[in-house]
Structure formats: structure tokens, C-alpha cells
Design a protein around this motif. Structure first.
Motif, short mmCIF file in Angstrom:
data_model
loop_
_atom_site.label_atom_id
_atom_site.label_comp_id
_atom_site.label_asym_id
_atom_site.label_seq_id
_atom_site.Cartn_x
_atom_site.Cartn_y
_atom_site.Cartn_z
N GLU A 45 0.81 -1.22 0.00
CA GLU A 45 0.00 0.00 0.00
C GLU A 45 0.85 1.27 0.00
O GLU A 45 0.32 2.37 -0.12
N SER A 48 0.58 3.88 -3.08
CA SER A 48 -0.68 4.64 -3.11
C SER A 48 -0.73 5.62 -1.93
O SER A 48 -1.26 6.72 -2.06
N TRP A 49 -0.16 5.23 -0.78
CA TRP A 49 -0.13 6.13 0.37
C TRP A 49 0.73 7.35 0.07
O TRP A 49 0.38 8.48 0.40
N MET A 51 1.35 8.59 -2.88
CA MET A 51 0.71 9.43 -3.91
C MET A 51 -0.38 10.32 -3.31
O MET A 51 -0.70 11.36 -3.87
N ARG A 52 -0.95 9.93 -2.18
CA ARG A 52 -1.98 10.75 -1.53
C ARG A 52 -1.40 11.94 -0.78
O ARG A 52 -2.13 12.84 -0.38
#
Length: 114
Positions: A45, A48-49, A51-52
Motif C-alpha cells: 500500500e 498509493s499512500w 501518492m496521496r
């Protein structure tokens, strides 16, 4: 200059802050939507973490400011603060000065010549 500061919200409360909900403003608190802490993110994960995250210079500056205020509230502002805050400052100054002077220190080492 003021228009530029107004455009980016520098010197103003964060957009997410609402005094009716949050009460008195605390500079050490993040008022945005809470996310999973880094310590709880699984390896798959992680992209994606990351990219946030907001990676703008303004967001990084606000993050540094929150860290500074959290440190101040923990080590400097308490009534019986003690030595840890002062030792953090002195240790940081010592580490920076050692890094700056490391070339001079290593050039004056004693070597055994054969």
C-alpha cells in the motif's frame, strides 16, 4: 506581495479549520482528513499512500511548522520542562558544527608512516 500571500493562504488559518467544530486553533494539529499513519501502512500500500501526500512547498512548510509546535509543546512550554529541550538544541548545534568542520578534523588525524 499581499496578493501572492492571499493566493496561497500564507498567514491564514487552514481551509479545513472550523472554529465552531475544532475550538481554539492549535498550530500543532493537522485539521485535514485523517489518513492511515505511516507505521500502519503495508508494503504493497506504500506507493498509493505516498501518492496521496501533498508534496507542494507550502504543504511541506506547514508540516515542518506542525512538527516545530509539537516539539515546543512537549519540551519547551511545560512548566517543569527540564533539560531535554535544551539538550536537543545543543546536540543539534554540535552535530551541525561537526558536519561543517569534519573535513578539517579528518585532515589533522595522526597517521603512522612506514
Amino acid at each position: 506581495m499581499n496578493a501572492l500571500l492571499e493566493k496561497y493562504g500564507i498567514g491564514h488559518y487552514p481551509k479545513e479549520y472550523n472554529p465552531k467544530i475544532h475550538g481554539v486553533y492549535d498550530p500543532a494539529r493537522y485539521y485535514g482528513k485523517p489518513d492511515i499513519p505511516l507505521s500502519e501502512v503495508k508494503l504493497q500500500e506504500l506507493p498509493s499512500w505516498l501518492m496521496r501526500r501533498n508534496k507542494s512547498p507550502l504543504a511541506i512548510g506547514r508540516c515542518v511548522g506542525r512538527g516545530y509546535w509539537r516539539w515546543m509543546h512537549s519540551y519547551i512550554f511545560p512548566r517543569k520542562a527540564g533539560l531535554p529541550g535544551l539538550l536537543h538544541i545543543v546536540g543539534t548545534i554540535m552535530a551541525i558544527s561537526f558536519y561543517i568542520n569534519s573535513d578539517k578534523v579528518y585532515k589533522h588525524r595522526y597517521f603512522k608512516h612506514h
